[in-house]
Write an enzyme that holds these catalytic residues in place. Structure first.
Site, PDB file in Angstrom:
ATOM      1  N   SER A  48     -27.642  57.028  36.882  1.00 33.63           N
ATOM      2  CA  SER A  48     -27.882  55.746  37.578  1.00 33.63           C
ATOM      3  C   SER A  48     -29.031  54.990  36.918  1.00 33.63           C
ATOM      4  CB  SER A  48     -28.230  56.002  39.049  1.00 33.63           C
ATOM      5  OG  SER A  48     -27.137  56.577  39.704  1.00 33.63           O
ATOM      6  N   LYS A  49     -30.099  55.728  36.623  1.00 33.47           N
ATOM      7  CA  LYS A  49     -31.275  55.051  36.045  1.00 33.47           C
ATOM      8  C   LYS A  49     -31.067  54.787  34.557  1.00 33.47           C
ATOM      9  CE  LYS A  49     -34.196  57.088  39.594  1.00 33.47           C
ATOM     10  NZ  LYS A  49     -33.235  58.111  40.090  1.00 33.47           N
ATOM     11  N   GLU A  96     -29.974  65.526  29.251  1.00 31.22           N
ATOM     12  CA  GLU A  96     -29.570  66.295  30.437  1.00 31.22           C
ATOM     13  C   GLU A  96     -29.165  67.708  29.990  1.00 31.22           C
ATOM     14  OE1 GLU A  96     -29.431  65.996  33.897  1.00 31.22           O
ATOM     15  OE2 GLU A  96     -28.736  68.040  33.636  1.00 31.22           O
ATOM     16  N   CYS A 112     -38.088  62.633  44.244  1.00 31.49           N
ATOM     17  CA  CYS A 112     -37.914  62.332  45.666  1.00 31.49           C
ATOM     18  C   CYS A 112     -38.730  63.296  46.504  1.00 31.49           C
ATOM     19  CB  CYS A 112     -36.446  62.369  46.054  1.00 31.49           C
ATOM     20  SG  CYS A 112     -35.774  64.009  46.244  1.00 31.49           S
ATOM     21  N   ASP A 134     -33.548  71.283  27.078  1.00 26.60           N
ATOM     22  CA  ASP A 134     -34.450  71.512  28.206  1.00 26.60           C
ATOM     23  C   ASP A 134     -35.594  70.523  27.997  1.00 26.60           C
ATOM     24  OD1 ASP A 134     -36.680  72.382  29.720  1.00 26.60           O
ATOM     25  OD2 ASP A 134     -35.891  74.420  29.780  1.00 26.60           O
TER      26      ASP A 134
HETATM   27  C1  LIG Z   1     -33.187  63.870  40.064  1.00 28.64           C
HETATM   28  S1  LIG Z   1     -31.917  64.338  38.965  1.00 28.64           S
HETATM   29  C2  LIG Z   1     -31.848  62.964  37.875  1.00 28.64           C
HETATM   30  C3  LIG Z   1     -31.129  61.766  38.448  1.00 28.64           C
HETATM   31  C4  LIG Z   1     -30.914  60.693  37.388  1.00 28.64           C
HETATM   32  N1  LIG Z   1     -32.153  60.311  36.748  1.00 28.64           N
HETATM   33  C5  LIG Z   1     -30.257  59.446  37.959  1.00 28.64           C
HETATM   34  O1  LIG Z   1     -30.946  58.482  38.279  1.00 28.64           O
HETATM   35  O2  LIG Z   1     -29.022  59.433  38.069  1.00 28.64           O
HETATM   36  C6  LIG Z   1     -32.751  65.519  37.932  1.00 28.64           C
HETATM   37  C7  LIG Z   1     -31.935  65.996  36.745  1.00 28.64           C
HETATM   38  O3  LIG Z   1     -32.784  66.833  35.965  1.00 28.64           O
HETATM   39  C8  LIG Z   1     -31.986  67.829  35.380  1.00 28.64           C
HETATM   40  N2  LIG Z   1     -32.843  68.947  34.931  1.00 28.64           N
HETATM   41  C9  LIG Z   1     -33.013  70.163  35.507  1.00 28.64           C
HETATM   42  N3  LIG Z   1     -33.835  70.914  34.768  1.00 28.64           N
HETATM   43  C10 LIG Z   1     -34.197  70.159  33.701  1.00 28.64           C
HETATM   44  C11 LIG Z   1     -35.006  70.398  32.552  1.00 28.64           C
HETATM   45  N4  LIG Z   1     -35.626  71.571  32.362  1.00 28.64           N
HETATM   46  N5  LIG Z   1     -35.142  69.410  31.645  1.00 28.64           N
HETATM   47  C12 LIG Z   1     -34.528  68.206  31.825  1.00 28.64           C
HETATM   48  N6  LIG Z   1     -33.744  67.940  32.887  1.00 28.64           N
HETATM   49  C13 LIG Z   1     -33.576  68.901  33.805  1.00 28.64           C
HETATM   50  C14 LIG Z   1     -31.014  68.191  36.487  1.00 28.64           C
HETATM   51  O4  LIG Z   1     -29.874  68.856  35.952  1.00 28.64           O
HETATM   52  C15 LIG Z   1     -30.715  66.832  37.099  1.00 28.64           C
HETATM   53  O5  LIG Z   1     -29.574  66.275  36.501  1.00 28.64           O
END
Ligand SMILES: C[S@@+](CC[C@H](N)C(=O)[O-])C[C@H]1O[C@@H](n2cnc3c(N)ncnc32)[C@H](O)[C@@H]1O
Length: 233
Positions: free
Chosen positions: A111-112, A130, A227, A157
């Site tokens: 989304s962002k 991602e 959040c 990561d």
């Molecule tokens: C809050 S969501 C992101 C929502 C997204 N920014 C949007 O607006 O649609 C957080 C994301 O971070 C990813 N994530 C988890 N561990 C991570 C890591 N170590 N490094 C980067 N991203 C990670 C998750 O899989 C998830 O998709």
């Protein structure tokens, strides 16, 4: 003790906060100006009898008074993107400019990322990172549906995203969280919350932010959003 009670000392009107949290989250969408102008979209809504209310702080945000707005043909066509109101704030704070190099470190479902590309008018480059393979497909399909052309997807990561050979003008860290701030999405959102999970997320969030700072050019901008507050115990 109720899980969210630990926020009582942080939130001045805690009972008011809990009352709001018990109300369902209204649907909202962002107008995708990569595909349609605001006035043309509003004309379409009027012709098709779709009720909306404009946000009072962002002209491209609309509240939709309906169930399943994702099924609207305007959404399927990429004229709008179903996105929570608050989720539209971090890209606006990041303020990406056309032609810049921008990193969205935790990107799916995008989304962002797509809002950032829209703000850049599809000019310059957005790296949408991602690590979760399962979450790459929704990221890619949102980019395609919304006509986003300047995104490259990576699968690091975020704690180890390499700071060479390039550094970024702006980096968004929309960090993974315990979902406590998403309680209004419905029952069950909080069922995975635990103190151990919060602690693990706290470390992950801090490490992601540290790397984001390393990945940013001197004088660049880092925006950190989540959040949920993940406290250090
Ligand atoms: C809050 S969501 C992101 C929502 C997204 N920014 C949007 O607006 O649609 C957080 C994301 O971070 C990813 N994530 C988890 N561990 C991570 C890591 N170590 N490094 C980067 N991203 C990670 C998750 O899989 C998830 O998709």
């Amino acid at each position: 003790m109720e899980w969210l009670e630990r926020y009582r000392d942080l939130i001045p009107d805690f009972d008011g906060f809990r009352a709001v949290q018990s109300q369902a989250l209204p649907s909202s969408c962002r107008i995708n100006t990569l595909k349609i102008e605001r006035c043309a979209l509003l004309d379409r809504f009027a012709e098709n009898g779709i009720d909306y209310q404009s946000f009072n702080w962002y002209p491209l945000g609309l509240k939709l008074d309906m169930e399943s707005p994702g099924k609207l043909v305007e959404n399927l066509s990429g004229y709008i993107h179903i996105q929570e109101e608050l989720s539209m704030v971090p890209p606006l704070v990041l303020d990406p400019q056309p032609g810049e190099l921008v990193l969205d470190l935790c990107a799916s479902p995008g989304s962002k990322t797509c809002q950032i590309s829209q703000m850049m008018k599809n000019l310059g480059r957005v790296v949408a990172n991602e690590p979760s393979l399962a979450r790459i497909a929704p990221l890619r399909s949102n980019c395609e549906r919304l006509g986003v052309m300047n995104v490259a997807i990576t699968r690091y990561d975020g704690r180890r995203f390499p700071s060479r050979p390039v550094q970024f003008d702006r980096v968004l860290v929309d960090a993974p969280c315990s979902s406590e701030g998403r309680e209004r999405r419905g029952p069950g959102v909080l069922c995975k919350s635990s103190s151990k999970r919060s602690m693990d997320l706290h470390r992950l969030q801090a490490d992601l932010l540290r790397n984001a700072i390393r990945l940013t050019k001197p004088g660049g901008i880092v925006v950190y959003s989540t959040c949920t507050y993940a406290p250090e115990e």
